[in-house]
Motif scaffolding. Sequence first.
Motif, short mmCIF file in Angstrom:
data_model
loop_
_atom_site.label_atom_id
_atom_site.label_comp_id
_atom_site.label_asym_id
_atom_site.label_seq_id
_atom_site.Cartn_x
_atom_site.Cartn_y
_atom_site.Cartn_z
N TYR A 177 11.48 11.25 7.00
CA TYR A 177 10.92 10.40 5.94
C TYR A 177 9.49 10.00 6.26
O TYR A 177 8.60 10.06 5.42
N ALA A 178 9.26 9.58 7.51
CA ALA A 178 7.93 9.10 7.89
C ALA A 178 6.90 10.22 7.76
O ALA A 178 5.80 10.00 7.23
N ASP A 189 6.12 10.90 4.10
CA ASP A 189 5.40 9.82 3.44
C ASP A 189 3.94 9.78 3.90
O ASP A 189 3.03 9.71 3.10
N ASN A 190 3.73 9.81 5.20
CA ASN A 190 2.37 9.73 5.72
C ASN A 190 2.29 10.49 7.03
O ASN A 190 2.55 9.95 8.10
N GLU A 199 -0.16 11.67 8.73
CA GLU A 199 -1.15 11.25 9.72
C GLU A 199 -0.63 10.05 10.53
O GLU A 199 -0.77 10.01 11.75
N ALA A 200 -0.04 9.10 9.83
CA ALA A 200 0.48 7.92 10.52
C ALA A 200 1.61 8.33 11.47
O ALA A 200 1.74 7.79 12.56
N ALA A 201 2.40 9.31 11.05
CA ALA A 201 3.49 9.77 11.91
C ALA A 201 2.94 10.42 13.17
O ALA A 201 3.42 10.14 14.28
N GLU A 242 0.39 0.01 -10.83
CA GLU A 242 -0.65 -0.88 -11.35
C GLU A 242 -0.47 -2.29 -10.81
O GLU A 242 -1.41 -2.95 -10.44
N GLU A 243 0.78 -2.70 -10.72
CA GLU A 243 1.03 -4.04 -10.19
C GLU A 243 0.60 -4.13 -8.74
O GLU A 243 0.06 -5.12 -8.30
N LEU A 244 0.87 -3.07 -8.01
CA LEU A 244 0.60 -3.08 -6.58
C LEU A 244 -0.88 -3.23 -6.27
O LEU A 244 -1.26 -3.90 -5.32
N LYS A 245 -1.71 -2.59 -7.08
CA LYS A 245 -3.14 -2.53 -6.77
C LYS A 245 -3.77 -3.92 -6.74
O LYS A 245 -4.76 -4.13 -6.07
N VAL A 246 -3.23 -4.84 -7.48
CA VAL A 246 -3.88 -6.14 -7.63
C VAL A 246 -3.88 -6.92 -6.33
O VAL A 246 -2.92 -6.89 -5.61
#
Lengths: 333, 502
Positions: free
Chosen positions: A203-204, A207-208, A210-212, A329-333
């Motif tokens: 999963y990691a 998802d990302n 580079e972070a993994a 959209e909600e997250l970006k705020v």
Amino acid sequence: MNNDTLKNLLKNGAIWGFIVLELVFFEVAGSWWSLSDNAFMDLDNMLLLLKQSAPIGIIAIGMTVIMINGNIDLSVGAIFALSAIVMLDSMSWPFMEAMGDGAIPLAWLFALLTGCLLGFVNGMVVWKTGVDAFIVTLGAMLGYRGLVFMYNGENPTFHLNWTMVDIAEANVLGFETPALVFLAVVLVVWLLMTRSIHGRNAYAIGDNREAAVNAGIRVGPHFLINFVLIGFLSALSAVAFYSGSGSVNPNDGMLFELWAITAVVLGGTKLTGGRGSIIGTFGGVIAIQLLRKGLGHIGANSETVNLVIGSILIIVLLLDRQLNRKGAEELKV
Amino acid sequence: MTELTPALRLEGIVKTFPGVRALDGVSFTVLPGEVHALMGENGAGKSTLMKVLGGIYQPDEGKIFIAERETVMISPLEAKAKGVMFIHQELSLAQELSVAENIYLGELPRKSFGRVDWKTLFDRTDAILDKLKVGFNARTRVGDLSIANQQMVEIARALTVDAKAVIFDEPTASLTDAEKVVLFDVIADLKAQGVGIIYISHRMEEIFRMTDRISVLRDGSYRGTLETAKTNEDEITQMMIGRSLDLTRNFEHVQTGDVALRVEDLSCGHLFQNATFEVRQGEVLGFYGLVGAGRTEIAETLFGLRKPTSGRIFLKGKEVRISSPIEAISNGISLVPEDRKAQGLVLGMNCRDNITLPQVSDLRAGPFVAEGAEVAIYDQYRDRLAIKAPSWRAIAGNLSGGNQQKIVIGKWLSMQPEVLIVDEPTRGIDVGSKSEIHNLLRELAKQGYAVIVISSEMPEVLHVSDRIVAMYHGEITREFTAEEVTEDSLIQAISGISGDAA
């Protein structure tokens, strides 16, 4: 918070809601238009459905793992066919024939090893060359299918062993062998993805990546394991299916990769990786099979089935996108 | 000035998202021929406001006037048609097309049968490019241009229409000094033509050089407009953050221990050369320099993400070779990366799983992950770092920047590192959490960690560091102790001016 739970339920449970909708629709439509004498939601019918969905279902479970990990595998149909050929053909090798029924487990083993080997090749190429999995497995799809035709030309490969057929059609509490294998695969891979270290890292990475990598996770081995896993499952699907039928055509398994991906995506797994669930895919597989059977039940042409499934796939993804975009959209705020 | 018809006027703009009032009655006026700065912290509502202006978001309340005519922006295309142009910080160019095609994208000049009138296209474009004094022409493929030149293409695009208002969003972020001069000329030109300009930037120097007035946003609400000539940095900062940020110099004397990390003559191609420095247990070593000076690259080399071309690394006096993050981690080096979202966090995972990510393979219970042990680790670092999340199940991507950063720091602390490297510790983090992170870094040093902090913000470096290494063009130019460093000497050291000459 309440709102969130509701939304989550909607998102993750959407496929199950869809299944209920299908069941009700076909039941009602079937009796209303008196197109069918039988009830749709009949236990035997449902058990048959589970068995019929097993070949693609088993592969779709592997595809879910691959896609969560951020890859894709287009060669599953070819692996399915090649493993089936190896299994049936090996039964007629002289030393195998000499073993009688004792050769059956060996034939299965050969088929499963074939699947693992082909998956291993895919995984190594993706790992060591860094070429996109789409390209690698597209090449593998053509290449492995080429091997299928090289094996026996245009001719079917067959070998009928009645013991093998008996095993394939064995029945435990109404579940036939392919259905049982499918359920077992769902359970084991679900545990793998939700409880194991490999699943967590898959999963990691999806998802990302580079972070993994920055967290010290070795990406390559996880890719490899998953490609071997999907190779194994493609072969297992072939074992479960062809033990009963005893004959494989060189074109068998074509488009399986697309049906598997359709089921996975319907089940809520993201094409970009990092998100998805085995249970969701299970739902996706059942939903597609229900649709096939249901349309037959109400007397629709078999030609219309694909059109309907295709349309529904797009509608479901559109709805999902709307839901997720609002979230973003909600997250970006 | 007040008799002029405003080029652009906003009146009581309100935009809410579920749970957040992103814009709370914002009003301000941009006059023609004025450069109007819009300032505010990250998250103050600048980008939401610009999206409202650009027709991407619809305001819940309030009105937009262009040349005193009330306007409803329903789409980005509409905004362009009404004469509102954006120069975005993030480039939106088609890399495979020519400069000319990009500039006139969607409105290529045509001949009969829908053929493109290439000659007119290239001539018009070259005329605009001439004005911008750039070193490429209309036929150049955009993908072949540097980022700075691509930015100039964006600017050229804004010059093709009869713009009433042009909005520059951090236009100098990727420009060199020479290119900045050209940009400022272009802005002066637009200004002379009577265009109203909104200039968004964090760089005070540019604000004071370029702008006539400054409007400040804080937490989505309008805080007022200042005349640039009559104000100063302090006043603006006060308005932006509502209180002054504690960035006093650090004169705390810590008890330093043994040398944790020593680097000798470390080089990596043209990125940095002959870096020699050491960090002791219990101290914070600050790295300061301009973007591209090689600070991040040193950190990445120490963490095994880049291969050094020469040089030696010693941990506790013992030479080590580090060629992958795995080796760095096992040697006790941890990196909190510059770009938290791209490199540090798995945004779709929950907080607990993010914290235990590097060690999850050691947390086994039979074939499974020992989830109980994971929760215990999460709880420990939640308490220690004061992470504010509803529970360990909260998805990391939904947390605030400050809490996300704490998760990343917690992830590495849980690995018991010898050396903790933190690259841009407070980028994109609000003021309150900023000082929390600063205190945390000081606290970690006191607990005996060797901490390296890389930052582009001088006050931050001065505030947290015991010693400061200054870098310029890939080389360490000077090392300061907290006692001897001054802002002037530090600026000289990172600009390549030798200390004696000044």
